[in-house]
Design a protein around this motif. Structure first.
Motif, PDB file in Angstrom:
ATOM      1  N   ILE A   6     -20.764  22.080 -33.808  1.00 50.56           N
ATOM      2  CA  ILE A   6     -21.590  22.295 -35.069  1.00 50.56           C
ATOM      3  C   ILE A   6     -21.238  21.494 -36.268  1.00 50.56           C
ATOM      4  CG2 ILE A   6     -21.614  23.972 -36.727  1.00 50.56           C
ATOM      5  CD1 ILE A   6     -20.883  26.098 -34.897  1.00 50.56           C
ATOM      6  N   ALA A   7     -20.148  20.804 -36.276  1.00 53.70           N
ATOM      7  CA  ALA A   7     -19.845  19.624 -37.375  1.00 53.70           C
ATOM      8  C   ALA A   7     -20.539  18.595 -37.126  1.00 53.70           C
ATOM      9  CB  ALA A   7     -18.449  19.565 -37.226  1.00 53.70           C
ATOM     10  N   VAL A   8     -20.973  18.325 -35.887  1.00 53.84           N
ATOM     11  CA  VAL A   8     -21.806  17.083 -35.504  1.00 53.84           C
ATOM     12  C   VAL A   8     -23.162  17.227 -35.491  1.00 53.84           C
ATOM     13  CG1 VAL A   8     -19.893  15.698 -34.627  1.00 53.84           C
ATOM     14  CG2 VAL A   8     -21.531  17.018 -33.144  1.00 53.84           C
ATOM     15  N   GLY A   9     -23.781  18.378 -35.932  1.00 51.34           N
ATOM     16  CA  GLY A   9     -25.117  18.937 -35.876  1.00 51.34           C
ATOM     17  C   GLY A   9     -25.833  19.100 -34.368  1.00 51.34           C
ATOM     18  N   SER A  10     -24.722  19.750 -33.452  1.00 52.82           N
ATOM     19  CA  SER A  10     -25.184  20.040 -32.018  1.00 52.82           C
ATOM     20  C   SER A  10     -24.941  21.405 -31.948  1.00 52.82           C
ATOM     21  CB  SER A  10     -24.397  19.190 -31.197  1.00 52.82           C
ATOM     22  OG  SER A  10     -24.659  17.932 -31.336  1.00 52.82           O
ATOM     23  N   PRO A  11     -25.602  22.443 -32.625  1.00 51.22           N
ATOM     24  CA  PRO A  11     -25.561  23.737 -32.441  1.00 51.22           C
ATOM     25  C   PRO A  11     -25.973  24.368 -30.817  1.00 51.22           C
ATOM     26  CG  PRO A  11     -27.448  23.441 -33.794  1.00 51.22           C
ATOM     27  CD  PRO A  11     -26.662  22.067 -33.631  1.00 51.22           C
ATOM     28  N   VAL A  12     -26.832  23.424 -30.386  1.00 52.23           N
ATOM     29  CA  VAL A  12     -27.140  24.085 -28.582  1.00 52.23           C
ATOM     30  C   VAL A  12     -25.830  23.577 -27.876  1.00 52.23           C
ATOM     31  CG1 VAL A  12     -28.673  23.163 -26.906  1.00 52.23           C
ATOM     32  CG2 VAL A  12     -29.485  23.245 -29.261  1.00 52.23           C
ATOM     33  N   ASP A  13     -25.258  22.823 -28.139  1.00 50.10           N
ATOM     34  CA  ASP A  13     -24.021  22.345 -27.200  1.00 50.10           C
ATOM     35  C   ASP A  13     -22.873  23.387 -27.794  1.00 50.10           C
ATOM     36  OD1 ASP A  13     -24.757  20.118 -25.976  1.00 50.10           O
ATOM     37  OD2 ASP A  13     -24.687  18.935 -27.647  1.00 50.10           O
ATOM     38  N   ALA A  14     -23.017  24.131 -29.041  1.00 44.28           N
ATOM     39  CA  ALA A  14     -22.015  24.940 -29.347  1.00 44.28           C
ATOM     40  C   ALA A  14     -22.138  26.432 -28.968  1.00 44.28           C
ATOM     41  CB  ALA A  14     -21.832  25.187 -30.795  1.00 44.28           C
ATOM     42  N   LYS A  15     -23.550  26.458 -28.708  1.00 41.94           N
ATOM     43  CA  LYS A  15     -23.978  27.751 -28.124  1.00 41.94           C
ATOM     44  C   LYS A  15     -23.773  27.786 -26.638  1.00 41.94           C
ATOM     45  CE  LYS A  15     -28.396  30.295 -27.344  1.00 41.94           C
ATOM     46  NZ  LYS A  15     -28.538  29.971 -25.834  1.00 41.94           N
ATOM     47  N   THR A  16     -23.891  26.644 -25.756  1.00 45.79           N
ATOM     48  CA  THR A  16     -23.501  26.624 -24.475  1.00 45.79           C
ATOM     49  C   THR A  16     -22.260  27.010 -24.292  1.00 45.79           C
ATOM     50  OG1 THR A  16     -25.307  24.940 -24.066  1.00 45.79           O
ATOM     51  CG2 THR A  16     -23.579  25.095 -22.492  1.00 45.79           C
ATOM     52  N   VAL A  17     -21.206  26.126 -24.920  1.00 44.59           N
ATOM     53  CA  VAL A  17     -19.561  26.562 -24.994  1.00 44.59           C
ATOM     54  C   VAL A  17     -19.360  28.010 -25.244  1.00 44.59           C
ATOM     55  CG1 VAL A  17     -17.488  25.879 -26.094  1.00 44.59           C
ATOM     56  CG2 VAL A  17     -19.095  24.106 -25.717  1.00 44.59           C
ATOM     57  N   LEU A  18     -19.669  28.599 -26.143  1.00 41.45           N
ATOM     58  CA  LEU A  18     -19.624  30.165 -26.554  1.00 41.45           C
ATOM     59  C   LEU A  18     -20.032  30.691 -25.745  1.00 41.45           C
ATOM     60  CD1 LEU A  18     -20.189  30.003 -30.516  1.00 41.45           C
ATOM     61  CD2 LEU A  18     -17.768  29.936 -29.330  1.00 41.45           C
ATOM     62  N   GLU A  19     -21.103  30.526 -24.807  1.00 40.27           N
ATOM     63  CA  GLU A  19     -21.787  31.465 -23.897  1.00 40.27           C
ATOM     64  C   GLU A  19     -20.961  31.253 -22.692  1.00 40.27           C
ATOM     65  OE1 GLU A  19     -25.795  30.448 -24.141  1.00 40.27           O
ATOM     66  OE2 GLU A  19     -26.216  31.948 -25.479  1.00 40.27           O
ATOM     67  N   TYR A  20     -20.497  30.074 -22.574  1.00 41.54           N
ATOM     68  CA  TYR A  20     -19.656  29.813 -21.241  1.00 41.54           C
ATOM     69  C   TYR A  20     -18.227  30.605 -21.659  1.00 41.54           C
ATOM     70  CZ  TYR A  20     -15.972  27.883 -18.309  1.00 41.54           C
ATOM     71  OH  TYR A  20     -14.873  27.509 -17.399  1.00 41.54           O
TER      72      TYR A  20
ATOM     73  N   ASN B  86     -13.246  40.572 -23.391  1.00 39.08           N
ATOM     74  CA  ASN B  86     -12.627  39.847 -24.628  1.00 39.08           C
ATOM     75  C   ASN B  86     -13.380  40.252 -26.042  1.00 39.08           C
ATOM     76  OD1 ASN B  86     -11.748  38.175 -26.876  1.00 39.08           O
ATOM     77  ND2 ASN B  86     -10.160  37.666 -25.496  1.00 39.08           N
ATOM     78  N   ALA B  87     -12.964  41.194 -26.934  1.00 42.00           N
ATOM     79  CA  ALA B  87     -13.609  41.580 -27.773  1.00 42.00           C
ATOM     80  C   ALA B  87     -13.906  40.484 -29.065  1.00 42.00           C
ATOM     81  CB  ALA B  87     -13.003  42.754 -28.972  1.00 42.00           C
ATOM     82  N   GLN B  88     -13.037  39.662 -29.029  1.00 38.50           N
ATOM     83  CA  GLN B  88     -12.784  38.375 -29.810  1.00 38.50           C
ATOM     84  C   GLN B  88     -13.896  37.405 -29.606  1.00 38.50           C
ATOM     85  OE1 GLN B  88     -10.643  37.868 -32.703  1.00 38.50           O
ATOM     86  NE2 GLN B  88     -12.061  36.156 -33.253  1.00 38.50           N
ATOM     87  N   ILE B  89     -14.245  37.085 -28.540  1.00 34.36           N
ATOM     88  CA  ILE B  89     -15.153  36.317 -27.917  1.00 34.36           C
ATOM     89  C   ILE B  89     -16.541  36.752 -28.270  1.00 34.36           C
ATOM     90  CG2 ILE B  89     -15.246  36.873 -25.454  1.00 34.36           C
ATOM     91  CD1 ILE B  89     -16.557  33.507 -27.158  1.00 34.36           C
ATOM     92  N   HIS B  90     -16.666  38.085 -28.158  1.00 32.20           N
ATOM     93  CA  HIS B  90     -17.945  38.794 -28.396  1.00 32.20           C
ATOM     94  C   HIS B  90     -18.375  38.708 -29.930  1.00 32.20           C
ATOM     95  CE1 HIS B  90     -17.441  40.913 -24.546  1.00 32.20           C
ATOM     96  NE2 HIS B  90     -18.967  41.066 -24.487  1.00 32.20           N
ATOM     97  N   TYR B  91     -17.117  38.934 -30.740  1.00 33.98           N
ATOM     98  CA  TYR B  91     -17.532  38.541 -32.169  1.00 33.98           C
ATOM     99  C   TYR B  91     -17.762  37.340 -32.526  1.00 33.98           C
ATOM    100  CZ  TYR B  91     -16.572  38.725 -37.316  1.00 33.98           C
ATOM    101  OH  TYR B  91     -16.373  38.530 -38.659  1.00 33.98           O
ATOM    102  N   HIS B  92     -16.937  36.378 -31.934  1.00 31.95           N
ATOM    103  CA  HIS B  92     -16.936  34.934 -32.271  1.00 31.95           C
ATOM    104  C   HIS B  92     -18.864  34.444 -31.942  1.00 31.95           C
ATOM    105  CE1 HIS B  92     -14.491  31.467 -33.587  1.00 31.95           C
ATOM    106  NE2 HIS B  92     -15.562  30.953 -32.916  1.00 31.95           N
ATOM    107  N   LEU B  93     -19.102  34.875 -30.774  1.00 37.65           N
ATOM    108  CA  LEU B  93     -20.508  34.427 -30.425  1.00 37.65           C
ATOM    109  C   LEU B  93     -21.575  35.270 -31.253  1.00 37.65           C
ATOM    110  CD1 LEU B  93     -22.468  32.955 -28.407  1.00 37.65           C
ATOM    111  CD2 LEU B  93     -22.002  34.950 -26.775  1.00 37.65           C
TER     112      LEU B  93
END
Length: 479
Positions: free
Chosen positions: A79-93, A101-108
């Protein structure tokens, strides 16, 4: 192992260079040590070396496959380097490997909200409530209550009641109270809603370590420093490749909405609510002049100001912003206008205002994570509002050409014409794409993240009127 433990301790103490040396020593012995790689990634994040952070964090994730924290950090780096698509891929993985895990649901879910995927956020939060209950479940219920239909609210309230008073830390109870208030208000039960808002704010006020009145000496010194002599001193001739634009004012006056509209323009970028002035530039001037802020801005040398400009430009480069006009929308920068004028004499300052009662209610009825008194007390907010008005009147009278005043009501009632005037003020021509701001998927992490995904409406203008008597009563209460 002792070396790794010591490196981790140094990182927690923010002794970054020493921690970096020790983590690298660990990697010399074992190049695949995931915890050392994660440690180096965290150090790079703190130093804002995001490309290096991505390198280390990717490797950390490979060697710590069961840990979520490196994945969260990697997403933040993207996100810091302007790549939200990559961030989305990481969080969905991360969700795919930790579905219970409730925490990852909240984070995503928060990522989806920040980027305008409201339906996705709703679905992820709902799934998150099926996970084993924890403190984060309260936060997901709170988010769902703001997204759900009225028919779903009773069930969410029943879930929320299981958490009422369950957690020791006040932040959970504060959010619980705000969630109950949101639910009652959505159901039209304004009396109950206000009682819960009051409980939430009174509890949060007990967590504040200062009161607004404690800030008065600072603001008096600020106005005394930035006096007639201050503005009569010649300014540096600055040839800038961009137009610095600052959106200032009180919280909840429409800065996020205005930023979203303006950044749809082909020549407008943003560094968001950047704290570079207070966190990097002010400490530098205090150190060089050996005087506290605001005294340190009275007569800095040309070389000091050149350095300050380079620090600000570096911040813009880190954010990958290349547009002609660059917004900093931190509302509290109203107290930095004197500093801004010293660094960038031709900066454009947009001052947002709003009807006091509507503004006060919008602050009081929203949950701010920061424990600051004007966020959780109507009398405290009133005093803060009066301070802000005094400060802005002072600077506006000295910098008539630099400051443009815009009311939230005017922005809502006549958005296109208002935006035309603002763009003219920052030396740009109007582009009709600005009015399609709600289609944007750019990141928004403020309290207005869901509102700015909708076309402009006037529903919030008079919302406070249902609580007028209660607001007036609170405002007249002795502190």
């Amino acid at each position: 192992m002792l070396l790794l433990d010591r490196a981790t301790e140094l990182l927690l103490e923010n002794r970054l260079r020493e921690a970096e040396f020790m983590f690298k020593q660990v990697l010399k012995q074992n190049p695949t040590n995931g915890k050392a790689l994660f440690g180096l990634g965290r150090i790079c994040m703190r130093l804002e070396q995001y490309d290096n952070a991505i390198y280390y964090l990717k490797r950390a994730c490979e060697h710590l496959p069961k840990m979520l924290d490196p994945l969260y950090a990697l997403a933040d780096a993207f996100i810091a380097v302007g790549s939200p698509v990559d961030a989305k891929t990481v969080l969905e993985y991360a969700l795919s490997v930790a579905r219970h895990n409730a925490q990852i649901h909240y984070h995503l879910g928060q990522f989806y909200l920040d980027h305008g995927f409201i339906d996705n956020a709703y679905q992820v939060f709902k799934k998150g409530l099926e996970c084993p209950e924890s403190g984060v479940s309260v936060f997901m219920i709170f988010e769902l209550l703001q997204l759900a239909s009225s028919s779903e609210i009773p069930d969410l309230m029943a879930r929320l009641e299981r958490f009422d008073g369950k957690f020791e830390h006040p932040k959970f109870q504060i959010v619980t109270y705000h969630a109950f208030a949101t639910a009652h208000q959505a159901l039209g039960d304004n009396k109950e809603a206000f009682e819960y808002y009051k409980k939430a704010n009174e509890l949060q006020l007990t967590q504040c370590e200062f009161r607004t009145a404690d800030m008065l000496p600072f603001y008096n010194r600020l106005l005394a420093t930035c006096d007639e002599d201050f503005f009569s001193k010649p300014t540096d001739k600055v040839k800038s490749t961009f137009t610095p634009v600052f959106i200032v004012g009180l919280p909840r006056t429409g800065s996020t909405l205005l930023e979203q509209i303006l950044t749809q323009h082909s020549q407008v970028g943003t560094i968001g609510e950047s704290i570079v002035l207070s966190d990097k530039i002010v400490p530098y001037l205090e150190m060089r002049t050996e005087r506290p802020f605001p005294d340190c801005i009275y007569e800095p040398s040309t070389s000091m100001l050149d350095y300050c400009r380079s620090v600000y430009v570096d911040e813009i480069k880190k954010s990958r912003v290349q547009e002609e006009a660059v917004i900093n929308k931190l509302p509290a920068n109203f107290q930095n206008i004197g500093l801004i004028y010293r660094i960038f004499p031709n900066a454009r300052i947009i001052h947002l205002t709003r009807d006091f009662m509507a503004n006060a209610w919008s602050v009081y009825s929203n949950h701010f994570a920061e424990n600051e008194p004007y966020f959780c007390s109507l009398p405290e907010f009133k005093l803060y509002s009066e301070i802000e008005q005094q400060v802005m009147f002072h600077f506006s009278s000295h910098l008539k050409r630099n400051v443009f005043n815009v009311s939230y009501e005017k922005l809502i009632d006549d958005p296109e014409r208002t935006i035309q005037k603002i763009l003219n003020f920052i030396y740009l021509k109007y582009e009709p794409e600005c009015m399609e701001f709600y289609k944007s998927r750019s990141k928004v992490s403020t309290l207005s993240k869901t509102q700015v995904r909708q076309p402009i409406h006037n529903r919030s203008l008079n919302r406070w009127q249902a609580f007028e008597k209660e607001i007036e009563k609170e405002l007249t209460q002795p502190e």
